[in-house]
Design a protein around this motif. Structure first.
Motif, PDB file in Angstrom:
ATOM      1  N   LEU A 103       0.812  -1.217   0.000  1.00 21.84           N
ATOM      2  CA  LEU A 103       0.000   0.000   0.000  1.00 21.84           C
ATOM      3  C   LEU A 103       0.843   1.264   0.000  1.00 21.84           C
ATOM      4  O   LEU A 103       0.432   2.282  -0.557  1.00 21.84           O
ATOM      5  CB  LEU A 103      -0.917   0.019   1.224  1.00 21.84           C
ATOM      6  CG  LEU A 103      -1.981  -1.059   1.285  1.00 21.84           C
ATOM      7  CD1 LEU A 103      -2.722  -0.977   2.608  1.00 21.84           C
ATOM      8  CD2 LEU A 103      -2.930  -0.939   0.118  1.00 21.84           C
ATOM      9  N   GLU A 104       2.001   1.207   0.617  1.00 23.39           N
ATOM     10  CA  GLU A 104       2.859   2.397   0.721  1.00 23.39           C
ATOM     11  C   GLU A 104       3.222   2.965  -0.640  1.00 23.39           C
ATOM     12  O   GLU A 104       3.388   4.170  -0.788  1.00 23.39           O
ATOM     13  CB  GLU A 104       4.139   2.065   1.492  1.00 23.39           C
ATOM     14  CG  GLU A 104       3.900   1.838   2.965  1.00 23.39           C
ATOM     15  CD  GLU A 104       5.169   1.427   3.662  1.00 23.39           C
ATOM     16  OE1 GLU A 104       5.661   2.215   4.485  1.00 23.39           O
ATOM     17  OE2 GLU A 104       5.682   0.330   3.368  1.00 23.39           O
ATOM     18  N   ALA A 105       3.321   2.106  -1.638  1.00 20.64           N
ATOM     19  CA  ALA A 105       3.747   2.548  -2.967  1.00 20.64           C
ATOM     20  C   ALA A 105       2.837   3.620  -3.545  1.00 20.64           C
ATOM     21  O   ALA A 105       3.299   4.550  -4.196  1.00 20.64           O
ATOM     22  CB  ALA A 105       3.823   1.354  -3.916  1.00 20.64           C
ATOM     23  N   GLY A 106       1.527   3.519  -3.307  1.00 20.65           N
ATOM     24  CA  GLY A 106       0.610   4.481  -3.895  1.00 20.65           C
ATOM     25  C   GLY A 106      -0.032   5.439  -2.913  1.00 20.65           C
ATOM     26  O   GLY A 106      -0.894   6.226  -3.285  1.00 20.65           O
ATOM     27  N   MET A 107       0.374   5.378  -1.655  1.00 19.16           N
ATOM     28  CA  MET A 107      -0.296   6.190  -0.637  1.00 19.16           C
ATOM     29  C   MET A 107      -0.153   7.685  -0.860  1.00 19.16           C
ATOM     30  O   MET A 107      -1.062   8.442  -0.533  1.00 19.16           O
ATOM     31  CB  MET A 107       0.193   5.834   0.768  1.00 19.16           C
ATOM     32  CG  MET A 107      -0.501   4.613   1.330  1.00 19.16           C
ATOM     33  SD  MET A 107      -0.109   4.297   3.052  1.00 19.16           S
ATOM     34  CE  MET A 107      -0.839   5.708   3.861  1.00 19.16           C
ATOM     35  N   ALA A 108       0.949   8.136  -1.414  1.00 15.63           N
ATOM     36  CA  ALA A 108       1.162   9.577  -1.582  1.00 15.63           C
ATOM     37  C   ALA A 108       0.159  10.191  -2.549  1.00 15.63           C
ATOM     38  O   ALA A 108      -0.138  11.381  -2.466  1.00 15.63           O
ATOM     39  CB  ALA A 108       2.586   9.852  -2.058  1.00 15.63           C
ATOM     40  N   GLU A 109      -0.410   9.381  -3.455  1.00 14.67           N
ATOM     41  CA  GLU A 109      -1.345   9.890  -4.458  1.00 14.67           C
ATOM     42  C   GLU A 109      -2.794   9.580  -4.135  1.00 14.67           C
ATOM     43  O   GLU A 109      -3.685   9.912  -4.918  1.00 14.67           O
ATOM     44  CB  GLU A 109      -1.020   9.299  -5.837  1.00 14.67           C
ATOM     45  CG  GLU A 109       0.335   9.702  -6.389  1.00 14.67           C
ATOM     46  CD  GLU A 109       1.444   8.800  -5.850  1.00 14.67           C
ATOM     47  OE1 GLU A 109       1.218   7.602  -5.660  1.00 14.67           O
ATOM     48  OE2 GLU A 109       2.542   9.333  -5.605  1.00 14.67           O
ATOM     49  N   SER A 110      -3.070   8.918  -3.017  1.00 15.07           N
ATOM     50  CA  SER A 110      -4.437   8.494  -2.746  1.00 15.07           C
ATOM     51  C   SER A 110      -4.814   8.724  -1.286  1.00 15.07           C
ATOM     52  O   SER A 110      -3.963   8.996  -0.447  1.00 15.07           O
ATOM     53  CB  SER A 110      -4.617   7.020  -3.111  1.00 15.07           C
ATOM     54  OG  SER A 110      -3.598   6.241  -2.563  1.00 15.07           O
TER      55      SER A 110
END
Length: 165
Positions: A103-110
């Motif tokens: 989940l960390e991979a996309g957390m900055a955008e979501s």
């Protein structure tokens, strides 16, 4: 919806599913990409109902249903805002299995919502909302919203005194 507050916690009483969705929409107005919301409460408390309102407020593609068997679903924004990542950690045995979802991979955008996230997902962010929902025999819910970290300091003040039916 009635409200009682402390500096880092807001407690509201929500009377209906419609009001629970309205609470989700109200919180969506304060969210931004990178935010983490952890939802807890017993089966049928209204975690997914809250998330449906959050999704409406974020204007993401739906429908939003419980991702119990899929574990995680991404709902893309329809308006150029952050996507909604909706996770159900009910069947996960611990933080290690959540880590496998990356989940960390996309957390900055979501905006990431983790149902059943208490004790499993806190490590994802030092700044988060911890939302606990308790459903009563008369179907009203007590919702406790705890603001963790500097990101949430001073937010959600609009909830104080709101009347959502």
């Amino acid at each position: 919806m009635t409200d009682t507050s402390s500096p880092d916690t807001t407690t509201v009483t929500v009377a209906t599913d419609t009001a629970m969705r309205a609470l989700g929409r109200a919180i969506a107005a304060e969210t931004r990409a990178g935010d983490l919301l952890l939802l807890s409460g017993p089966l049928g408390a209204g975690k997914t109902t809250f998330t449906q309102g959050l999704a409406q407020g974020l204007q993401v593609r739906g429908p939003v249903t419980s991702p119990t068997f899929a574990i995680a679903r991404t709902h893309p924004s329809l308006v150029g805002g952050p996507d909604l990542v909706h996770v159900d950690a009910y069947r996960l045995s611990g933080p290690e299995e959540l880590d496998d979802l990356d989940l960390e991979a996309g957390m900055a955008e979501s905006v990431t919502v983790v149902e059943w996230g208490t004790g499993i997902a806190e490590w994802l962010s030092d700044d988060r909302l911890e939302i606990s929902i308790d459903r009563h025999a008369d179907d009203t819910r007590t919702v406790q919203i705890r603001r963790i970290g500097d990101r949430w300091r001073g937010t959600l003040t609009a909830l104080a005194g709101d009347k959502l039916e």
